[in-house]
Design a protein around this motif. Structure first.
Motif, PDB file in Angstrom:
ATOM      1  N   THR A 220      -4.482  23.563 -30.015  1.00  0.00           N
ATOM      2  CA  THR A 220      -4.653  22.106 -29.880  1.00  0.00           C
ATOM      3  C   THR A 220      -4.134  21.590 -28.548  1.00  0.00           C
ATOM      4  OG1 THR A 220      -2.509  21.559 -30.901  1.00  0.00           O
ATOM      5  CG2 THR A 220      -4.396  21.867 -32.377  1.00  0.00           C
ATOM      6  N   LYS A 221      -3.384  22.426 -27.827  1.00  0.00           N
ATOM      7  CA  LYS A 221      -2.835  22.013 -26.526  1.00  0.00           C
ATOM      8  C   LYS A 221      -3.690  22.445 -25.346  1.00  0.00           C
ATOM      9  CE  LYS A 221       2.035  21.796 -27.894  1.00  0.00           C
ATOM     10  NZ  LYS A 221       3.406  22.306 -27.630  1.00  0.00           N
ATOM     11  N   VAL A 222      -4.801  23.123 -25.639  1.00  0.00           N
ATOM     12  CA  VAL A 222      -5.686  23.551 -24.554  1.00  0.00           C
ATOM     13  C   VAL A 222      -6.349  22.326 -23.929  1.00  0.00           C
ATOM     14  CG1 VAL A 222      -7.730  24.899 -23.954  1.00  0.00           C
ATOM     15  CG2 VAL A 222      -6.090  25.780 -25.631  1.00  0.00           C
ATOM     16  N   SER A 223      -6.216  22.197 -22.623  1.00  0.00           N
ATOM     17  CA  SER A 223      -6.773  21.054 -21.899  1.00  0.00           C
ATOM     18  C   SER A 223      -7.007  21.456 -20.454  1.00  0.00           C
ATOM     19  CB  SER A 223      -5.814  19.861 -21.959  1.00  0.00           C
ATOM     20  OG  SER A 223      -4.628  20.137 -21.232  1.00  0.00           O
ATOM     21  N   ALA A 224      -7.412  20.501 -19.654  1.00  0.00           N
ATOM     22  CA  ALA A 224      -7.623  20.769 -18.231  1.00  0.00           C
ATOM     23  C   ALA A 224      -6.324  21.135 -17.542  1.00  0.00           C
ATOM     24  CB  ALA A 224      -8.254  19.550 -17.563  1.00  0.00           C
ATOM     25  N   ASN A 225      -5.212  20.725 -18.127  1.00  0.00           N
ATOM     26  CA  ASN A 225      -3.912  20.966 -17.508  1.00  0.00           C
ATOM     27  C   ASN A 225      -3.076  22.024 -18.219  1.00  0.00           C
ATOM     28  OD1 ASN A 225      -4.352  18.883 -15.562  1.00  0.00           O
ATOM     29  ND2 ASN A 225      -3.816  17.368 -17.141  1.00  0.00           N
ATOM     30  N   SER A 226      -3.596  22.574 -19.314  1.00  0.00           N
ATOM     31  CA  SER A 226      -2.815  23.534 -20.085  1.00  0.00           C
ATOM     32  C   SER A 226      -3.729  24.583 -20.706  1.00  0.00           C
ATOM     33  CB  SER A 226      -2.021  22.828 -21.186  1.00  0.00           C
ATOM     34  OG  SER A 226      -1.413  23.755 -22.056  1.00  0.00           O
ATOM     35  N   ASN A 227      -3.280  25.831 -20.667  1.00  0.00           N
ATOM     36  CA  ASN A 227      -4.005  26.909 -21.335  1.00  0.00           C
ATOM     37  C   ASN A 227      -3.619  27.056 -22.800  1.00  0.00           C
ATOM     38  OD1 ASN A 227      -5.390  27.701 -18.983  1.00  0.00           O
ATOM     39  ND2 ASN A 227      -3.640  28.917 -18.302  1.00  0.00           N
ATOM     40  N   GLY A 228      -2.671  26.230 -23.265  1.00  0.00           N
ATOM     41  CA  GLY A 228      -2.238  26.283 -24.654  1.00  0.00           C
ATOM     42  C   GLY A 228      -1.052  27.192 -24.895  1.00  0.00           C
ATOM     43  N   TRP A 229      -0.587  27.901 -23.851  1.00  0.00           N
ATOM     44  CA  TRP A 229       0.532  28.829 -23.993  1.00  0.00           C
ATOM     45  C   TRP A 229       1.821  28.182 -23.510  1.00  0.00           C
ATOM     46  CZ3 TRP A 229      -0.170  33.374 -26.466  1.00  0.00           C
ATOM     47  CH2 TRP A 229      -1.466  33.873 -26.560  1.00  0.00           C
ATOM     48  N   THR A 230       2.899  28.409 -24.256  1.00  0.00           N
ATOM     49  CA  THR A 230       4.225  27.909 -23.878  1.00  0.00           C
ATOM     50  C   THR A 230       5.209  29.062 -23.947  1.00  0.00           C
ATOM     51  OG1 THR A 230       3.755  25.727 -24.814  1.00  0.00           O
ATOM     52  CG2 THR A 230       6.071  26.277 -24.392  1.00  0.00           C
ATOM     53  N   ARG A 231       5.932  29.279 -22.867  1.00  0.00           N
ATOM     54  CA  ARG A 231       6.929  30.348 -22.867  1.00  0.00           C
ATOM     55  C   ARG A 231       8.172  29.870 -23.603  1.00  0.00           C
ATOM     56  NH1 ARG A 231       8.643  33.796 -17.504  1.00  0.00           N
ATOM     57  NH2 ARG A 231      10.701  34.465 -18.190  1.00  0.00           N
ATOM     58  N   LYS A 232       8.574  30.627 -24.599  1.00  0.00           N
ATOM     59  CA  LYS A 232       9.726  30.258 -25.409  1.00  0.00           C
ATOM     60  C   LYS A 232      10.982  30.931 -24.865  1.00  0.00           C
ATOM     61  CE  LYS A 232       8.793  27.841 -28.204  1.00  0.00           C
ATOM     62  NZ  LYS A 232       8.492  26.396 -28.112  1.00  0.00           N
ATOM     63  N   GLU A 233      12.081  30.811 -25.618  1.00  0.00           N
ATOM     64  CA  GLU A 233      13.353  31.331 -25.148  1.00  0.00           C
ATOM     65  C   GLU A 233      13.269  32.839 -24.882  1.00  0.00           C
ATOM     66  OE1 GLU A 233      17.921  30.305 -26.141  1.00  0.00           O
ATOM     67  OE2 GLU A 233      16.605  30.647 -27.838  1.00  0.00           O
ATOM     68  N   ASP A 234      13.643  33.248 -23.669  1.00  0.00           N
ATOM     69  CA  ASP A 234      13.546  34.653 -23.287  1.00  0.00           C
ATOM     70  C   ASP A 234      14.525  35.523 -24.071  1.00  0.00           C
ATOM     71  OD1 ASP A 234      11.594  34.125 -21.501  1.00  0.00           O
ATOM     72  OD2 ASP A 234      12.823  34.347 -19.706  1.00  0.00           O
ATOM     73  N   LEU A 235      14.144  36.775 -24.250  1.00  0.00           N
ATOM     74  CA  LEU A 235      14.985  37.753 -24.925  1.00  0.00           C
ATOM     75  C   LEU A 235      15.699  38.574 -23.858  1.00  0.00           C
ATOM     76  CD1 LEU A 235      12.280  38.942 -27.465  1.00  0.00           C
ATOM     77  CD2 LEU A 235      13.971  37.148 -27.776  1.00  0.00           C
ATOM     78  N   ASP A 236      16.590  37.944 -23.104  1.00  0.00           N
ATOM     79  CA  ASP A 236      17.213  38.651 -21.989  1.00  0.00           C
ATOM     80  C   ASP A 236      18.661  39.016 -22.304  1.00  0.00           C
ATOM     81  OD1 ASP A 236      18.801  36.352 -21.534  1.00  0.00           O
ATOM     82  OD2 ASP A 236      17.295  35.508 -20.198  1.00  0.00           O
ATOM     83  N   ASP A 237      19.281  39.730 -21.363  1.00  0.00           N
ATOM     84  CA  ASP A 237      20.620  40.271 -21.597  1.00  0.00           C
ATOM     85  C   ASP A 237      21.710  39.211 -21.598  1.00  0.00           C
ATOM     86  OD1 ASP A 237      19.587  42.771 -21.824  1.00  0.00           O
ATOM     87  OD2 ASP A 237      19.869  43.278 -19.708  1.00  0.00           O
ATOM     88  N   ASP A 238      21.379  37.965 -21.210  1.00  0.00           N
ATOM     89  CA  ASP A 238      22.372  36.907 -21.227  1.00  0.00           C
ATOM     90  C   ASP A 238      22.571  36.328 -22.625  1.00  0.00           C
ATOM     91  OD1 ASP A 238      22.777  37.130 -18.509  1.00  0.00           O
ATOM     92  OD2 ASP A 238      21.211  35.673 -18.027  1.00  0.00           O
ATOM     93  N   ASN A 239      21.727  36.746 -23.561  1.00  0.00           N
ATOM     94  CA  ASN A 239      21.814  36.244 -24.924  1.00  0.00           C
ATOM     95  C   ASN A 239      22.303  37.336 -25.863  1.00  0.00           C
ATOM     96  OD1 ASN A 239      20.703  33.663 -24.257  1.00  0.00           O
ATOM     97  ND2 ASN A 239      18.686  34.617 -24.145  1.00  0.00           N
TER      98      ASN A 239
END
Length: 338
Positions: A220-239
């Motif tokens: 529902t977020k696909v538009s001229a300005n968005s592909n619909g993908w959102t990067r969520k909280e990374d699974l990195d070593d700081d967590n």
């Protein structure tokens, strides 16, 4: 002053003990009816109504094409109608327009497959005519697939990209039951990721070449300005939840939360993690219990809001599994349940 210091130190010791204890983790694994078919890895799974289906895969000697279905009332039973395509492993399955589609994967000759076949769950029969693959994903293995609002999505994996050598891929496509359309993917090239869907949003987690990433897809977020993908909280070593990172894992959904288990990151992973999309946060749950063999390349499904996994292997060991386990995320671990 000395008394106050002692009180503070005592409180801190309780906090550290509490945070470091596995006894605080919640969740219980309960053994269910074993998978009816040959033990295997690299199978596909999908759910239609009150039945979960598991099929294709590899048994250590040959690629497979048999399918079985499971219900909470009747357990496992074999589907008599034969999958019309070649035997394969590391394929994908999704639902589109009330029909199921199984395809892609790799055969015994290490040839990557690009065909799809249609399954009608109303009578457990296969359509022998392959789905037209024009404008669809190229032949590959280790891809992911999911369904949102009756539309199937397929992407990533390992195969050929145009005239290039074999490589990890990042292209994505959607199928509405009649035709394919390419969609943009903002993530990295990857293979053997895992994906689950909550409230009509897909969450693509980890995988080879993108271990620390979580991507949400909302059509529902696909538009001229968005592909619909959102990067969520990374699974990195700081967590504290870097153990979520893995490839060839399984995932399922219970009560609006996603769960990830099994798989590999350096070694085989036994940690189990719960994702809450409302907080964009991972919480650790009870790890795989001692009776459950560590494994990769298993399959999972959610059935009537209950989460299960089955099959899998330990690559290079010759061990293939057919045990089936259910996870209760709110129950304390109880050895008497197994």
């Amino acid at each position: 002053m000395k008394q106050r210091l002692l009180i503070v130190l005592f409180a801190l010791s309780l906090f550290v003990t509490s945070c470091g204890s596995d006894n605080d983790l919640v969740g219980n694994w309960i053994k269910s009816s074993s998978f009816e078919g040959r033990a295997r890895s690299g199978a596909v799974s999908f759910v239609v109504g009150d039945y979960a289906y598991v099929g294709t895969g590899y048994d250590g000697k040959d690629a497979l094409k048999t399918f079985y279905k499971y219900s909470l009332q009747d357990g496992w039973s074999k589907i008599d109608s034969e999958f019309p395509g070649a035997e394969r492993r590391e394929a994908v399955a999704f639902v589109a327009n009330n029909k199921v589609y199984v395809g892609l994967g790799v055969d015994d000759d290490d040839e990557r497959l690009g065909d799809f076949y249609e399954f009608d769950p109303t009578n457990d029969t296969w359509n022998p005519i392959p789905v037209d693959m024009t404008d669809g994903p190229s032949a590959r293995q280790g891809a992911i697939a999911f369904t949102i609002n009756g539309v199937g999505y397929v992407g990533t994996g390992y195969g050929f990209q145009e005239d290039e050598d074999r490589n990890n891929l990042k292209d994505f496509y959607k199928y509405d039951g009649s035709s394919w359309a390419k969609i943009a993917f903002d993530g990295e090239k990857s293979r053997n990721s895992t994906v689950f869907v909550i409230d009509n949003k897909a969450y693509v987690v980890s995988g080879e070449n993108s271990l620390k990433y979580v991507w949400e897809y909302d059509p529902t977020k696909v538009s001229a300005n968005s592909n619909g993908w959102t990067r969520k909280e990374d699974l990195d070593d700081d967590n504290d939840w870097e153990e979520v990172q893995r490839s060839q894992a399984i995932s399922f959904v219970i009560n609006g939360r996603g769960y990830i288990a099994t798989g590999r990151n350096a070694g085989l992973s036994r940690e189990v993690w719960e994702y809450d999309p409302s907080r964009d946060h991972w919480d650790e749950k009870t790890s795989l219990e001692d009776e459950i063999a560590s494994r990769e390349d298993a399959v999972a499904f959610s059935l009537n809001n209950r989460g299960f996994f089955t099959t899998g292997t330990v690559v290079g060991s010759g061990a293939y599994f057919d045990d089936t386990w259910e996870f209760n995320p709110t129950m304390e671990e109880d050895d008497d349940d197994n």
